[in-house]
Design an enzyme around this catalytic site. Structure first.
Site, PDB file in Angstrom:
ATOM      1  N   HIS A  62      -9.251   3.826  -2.408  1.00  0.00           N
ATOM      2  CA  HIS A  62      -7.895   3.303  -2.245  1.00  0.00           C
ATOM      3  C   HIS A  62      -7.447   2.474  -3.440  1.00  0.00           C
ATOM      4  CE1 HIS A  62      -4.257   1.936  -0.530  1.00  0.00           C
ATOM      5  NE2 HIS A  62      -4.696   0.939   0.206  1.00  0.00           N
TER       6      HIS A  62
ATOM      7  N   CYS B  87     -14.255   0.436   6.482  1.00  0.00           N
ATOM      8  CA  CYS B  87     -13.265  -0.016   5.502  1.00  0.00           C
ATOM      9  C   CYS B  87     -13.091   1.031   4.404  1.00  0.00           C
ATOM     10  CB  CYS B  87     -13.712  -1.319   4.855  1.00  0.00           C
ATOM     11  SG  CYS B  87     -14.141  -2.601   6.037  1.00  0.00           S
TER      12      CYS B  87
ATOM     13  N   CYS C 190       0.812  -1.220   0.000  1.00  0.00           N
ATOM     14  CA  CYS C 190       0.000   0.000   0.000  1.00  0.00           C
ATOM     15  C   CYS C 190       0.842   1.265   0.000  1.00  0.00           C
ATOM     16  CB  CYS C 190      -0.962  -0.017   1.179  1.00  0.00           C
ATOM     17  SG  CYS C 190      -2.195  -1.325   1.016  1.00  0.00           S
TER      18      CYS C 190
ATOM     19  N   LYS D 255     -10.729   6.061   3.255  1.00  0.00           N
ATOM     20  CA  LYS D 255     -12.123   5.760   3.598  1.00  0.00           C
ATOM     21  C   LYS D 255     -13.086   6.314   2.544  1.00  0.00           C
ATOM     22  CE  LYS D 255     -15.051   4.556   4.526  1.00  0.00           C
ATOM     23  NZ  LYS D 255     -16.155   3.710   4.709  1.00  0.00           N
TER      24      LYS D 255
END
Lengths: 465, 397
Positions: B336, B206, B83, B332
């Site tokens: 992402h 998530c 990430c 959020k």
């Protein structure tokens, strides 16, 4: 010449299906009592490992492993090798399958008594049947294991064994079929009667005993009517509870499970006769020694019967057995393990052996070459962890992960004396998990993917008194 | 130890909308961000001498970019660090420029997640012995919540309110961001009532799974004013890969990311930051799941150990709080797309610190004289991760 019994144990899976659940779902069938159910992550091999772990506590290390089941997870490939690996046995130990028929169970035990090296006989079964049928209702899943020979106290001497063999059609299954077929019930009773009488009489004659000298008679077999008929007419005052009300008939494993239960209860000097009706009949006569009082299996069969969890839904049972296809999660299909890495990590994957740094004592799971603490390279010794208990440090309930039985409960476990490991919890009600819960390791079939069974270890909660 | 402080500057940036781009491929996203970045810097693609392309799984090799832009034999390095991939592109481009090897470099990140047919992250597993637990990312990060609650004596219901407030705050910010994947405020009741997917986490805990791309043009600091009046100077860059100790060592308690502490310490040292809470104008942190953001507030030094949950409830990290965290909506609400996220965070620093953020989400700390912003990524899971921290600012020191 036979070898004496030097270790024994049985494994009953955690789950029970109430037979009334079958009737509640199907509107017919069912019955009283419960049957033992292998969890979605268990099979004959994994349950065999659990039984063998119990049997080998305090017993001699076997030089041979015989694995008998009518429900082998693999054909062509030897399932006994998984048991061999999970027990961490030496490469020189012969491991073979004796599979296909329920008769192979008692066959493996007989062979184990007759070898000249310490031999482990593991018997296990997952009994299937089509929904609503007698086999589904009356079957059960379990495993048992016996060690004969080797150094160490003999728990029971084998006084005699005898068999009667005849070819006839009572119960059969074509390879790949989901359930067995049986001939008309009364025919089987006709065929089995004389064979059982002959085997029992021959064994008693060898041992120079009469039926009245037998303290307890165990009769097992998949033909319930023939079993009952022989037991009633054998002339032995005490016939063992065959446990079928509580766990069902566990097929290949059944005689072993009931024998283990009797050994759990036997006084020294007791004579136990075991007669198995399966494509013929085999009788074994044992006499317990003084050592039996000090070397009971733990947990005992009775404890495992008592601790069965009967909250299982019938639909869950069907799902686990592949008879009810449920909508999978929208996730990629799981992948099976690859052969070369599985070979490289055999001691870890199957035996749950980590490594301990000889420089600083840090325990590593999985085993590694570089110490995470002191960075020493290649200063490691084997750290067998399968029999070490631990406590839950933190945990989660994963409702997204792929599982035949969602949700997945995963926990971080710190072992007594060091070592940390993250894994799934087996046989668990998510609502009951707490930080600090005590756990032990259990050998499971994690998943079957790409036609490969993935065996590895999970943790399961230990009841604390 | 060395430092990158004031050696290089970002002089142009672009970021695509993040979201479910059913109508755009990886190539479209790369074209949009790369051409946007050079336009922002007032240059053309021909002026860019070297490229660092970050993507976790949307392509391999430099050809993923050069084929799309038809670059004529330019160096394109494709890299991946989970990430932190987008931030790694920026870090490596910065070092290349600082070394003098190139005058103008582009860091570009991209991820196309929505072509897989699955709603979560999907990656092809390596052949293995089958002993790693098959646990999803939200489950791994959910392990932080009960451990944090137990360590600091926070009631689990109260902690759930804390997590909900983090999600609520990031959705509030995202509602003020036209590029964000989710552009609506979500009530705390809705967040709280969502079905649990892992531990205490519901779907609103998530990050969004999305497609997107972002890019930055990096030049030497002394050249920055040739391209823009308002460059963003790189003050510190730190990246660490941890020893993966937490899942082996019982000393790890699942209430911190030691890798983040290490990266932050190093980045603050380079940047000369001693009190991040007081000195930073804003922070873009890796809020992959709400418990992550909670723990990061302590790991990055924004709150004392055991107090971040109170600070969250007090609104310290709100858009109008003392230290705004994720003013663009974060992972959020912004979404992402793995390889793009680190550069997306930098894009918000680019907008906010230079006074170009839209009025509705402009932070007050910049007007109050703060000039520094922080970006942070982590990849992996509690116990074993990689972490990246940068500090950037509008003033040379």
């Amino acid at each position: 010449m036979t070898q004496g019994l030097t270790g024994y144990g049985a494994y009953l899976p955690h789950h029970r299906l109430k037979r009334s659940e079958i009737a509640a779902a199907l509107g017919e069938g069912g019955g009283k009592g419960t049957r033992a159910v292998a969890s979605f992550d268990e099979d004959a091999t994994s349950m065999g490992v659990e039984a063998a772990r119990i049997a080998l506590r305090g017993a001699p290390t076997p030089a041979r492993v015989l694995f008998a089941t009518a429900n082998p997870p693999y054909l062509d490939k030897t399932n006994a090798n998984v048991i061999h690996a999970a027990l961490g046995l030496d490469a020189s130990v012969l491991a073979i399958d004796v599979v296909g028929s329920t008769r192979s169970g008692i066959g493996a035990v007989v062979l184990a008594t007759e070898t000249t090296t310490p031999t482990l006989a593991v018997v296990a079964d997952v009994r299937t049947g089509l929904p609503g049928g007698a086999d589904e209702r009356d079957g059960g899943d379990a495993a048992a294991a016996f060690v004969f020979g080797g150094d160490g106290p003999v728990l029971a001497d084998v006084l005699a064994q005898a068999s009667a063999t005849q070819e006839f059609l009572d119960r059969w299954r074509l390879p790949g079929a989901p359930a067995s077929r049986v001939w008309e019930e009364r025919f089987g009773e006709h065929a089995y009667g004389p064979l059982a009488d002959a085997a029992f009489a021959a064994a008693l004659k060898q041992a120079d005993l009469t039926p009245a000298d037998v303290d307890v008679l165990i009769v097992a077999g998949t033909h319930g009517r023939a079993v009952k008929s022989f037991a009633g007419g054998a002339g032995v005052a005490k016939v063992a509870d065959d446990l079928t009300t509580a766990i069902g008939n566990t097929g290949t494993a059944h005689a072993g499970v009931v024998l283990a239960d009797m050994l759990d209860r036997a006084e020294p000097g007791q004579t136990i006769a075991l007669v198995v009706l399966a494509d013929g009949a085999t009788a074994i006569v044992l006499r317990t020694t003084d050592a039996i009082a000090t070397r009971r299996s733990s947990p005992s069969v009775a404890q495992q019967v008592e601790h069965g969890d009967d909250s299982l839904r019938y639909t869950t049972f069907l799902t686990w057995r592949g008879l009810l296809t449920r909508e999978p999660p929208r996730r990629p299909d799981p992948t099976g393990p690859a052969a070369p890495p599985s070979l490289r990590t055999e001691h870890y994957k199957y035996g749950f052996v980590g490594s301990t740094c000889t420089e600083c004592g840090t325990i590593h799971l999985p085993p590694v070459r570089v110490c995470v603490n002191c960075k020493a390279i290649d200063h490691m010794t084997a750290a067998p962890m399968a029999d070490v208990q631990g406590r839950i440090v933190t945990y989660t309930v994963d409702r997204l992960a792929y599982s035949l039985s969602p949700p997945v409960v995963a926990a971080v476990v710190d072992f007594d004396g060091g070592g940390r490991f993250s894994c799934e919890l087996a046989d668990v009600d998510p609502a009951t998990v707490r930080i600090g819960d005590r756990v032990e390791m259990t050998f499971r079939r994690i998943v079957t993917a790409g036609g490969i069974h993935n065996y590895f270890w999970k943790a399961r909660k230990v009841e604390e008194v | 130890m060395g430092s990158i402080r004031d050696r290089v500057a970002i002089v142009g940036m672009a970021c695509t909308n993040f979201g479910e781009h059913w109508d755009k491929g990886t190539d479209d996203l790369l074209i949009e961000s790369s051409t946007g970045a050079v336009a922002s810097a007032g240059i053309t693609l021909d002026d860019v001498e070297a490229y660092w392309l970050g993507t976790m799984g949307s392509g391999v090799s430099g050809l993923t970019l050069s084929r799309v832009l038809r670059l004529e034999n330019k160096p394109v390095t494709r890299l991946e660090n989970m990430c932190a991939t987008g931030s790694e592109a920026l870090r490596n481009a910065s070092y290349a420029v600082a070394s003098g090897a190139y005058d103008v470099a582009m860091a570009i990140g991209v991820e196309k997640l929505k072509d897989s047919g699955f709603s979560g992250l999907v990656s092809a597993p390596l052949p293995s012995d089958g002993t790693l637990p098959e646990v999803t990312a939200p489950a791994k990060f959910s392990l932080l919540a009960p451990a944090y609650a137990a360590k600091y004596g926070v009631d689990e219901a109260e902690l759930k309110d804390v997590l909900t407030r983090i999600a609520w705050k990031n959705h509030y910010n995202g509602a003020r961001n036209t590029r964000a994947q989710f552009r609506k405020e979500v009530s705390k009741e809705t967040i709280n009532a969502a079905a649990k997917i892992a531990g205490m986490l519901g779907v609103f805990d998530c990050s969004g799974v999305s497609d997107g791309s972002a890019a930055a043009i990096v030049v030497r600091a002394e050249d920055a004013h040739r391209y823009t009046d308002k460059p963003l100077y790189v003050k510190g860059l730190s990246f660490v890969a941890g020893p993966a100790r937490g899942n082996i060592d019982p000393a790890y308690d699942f209430t911190t990311f030691p890798e983040v502490v290490a990266a932050a310490t190093d980045a603050y040292r380079q940047a000369g930051v001693t009190d991040p809470r007081a000195e930073l104008a804003m922070a873009e942190v890796h809020d992959c799941f709400t418990p992550t953001e909670l723990v990061l507030m302590e790991d990055l030094g924004f709150a004392e150990r055991g107090t971040a949950w109170k600070e969250v409830l007090a609104g310290s990290f709100d858009l109008d709080g003392e230290l705004p965290v994720n003013p663009d909506g974060g992972l959020k609400a912004f979404g992402h797309p793995i390889g793009a996220s680190g550069l997306r965070m930098m894009f918000e620093c680019w907008l906010q610190l230079r006074g170009e953020a839209p009025e509705e989400r402009r932070i007050a700390s910049v007007d109050a004289g703060r000039t520094l912003g922080l970006t942070h990524n982590l990849g992996g899971q509690p116990g074993e991760c990689v972490s990246f921290v940068s500090v950037v600012g509008t003033e040379l020191s």
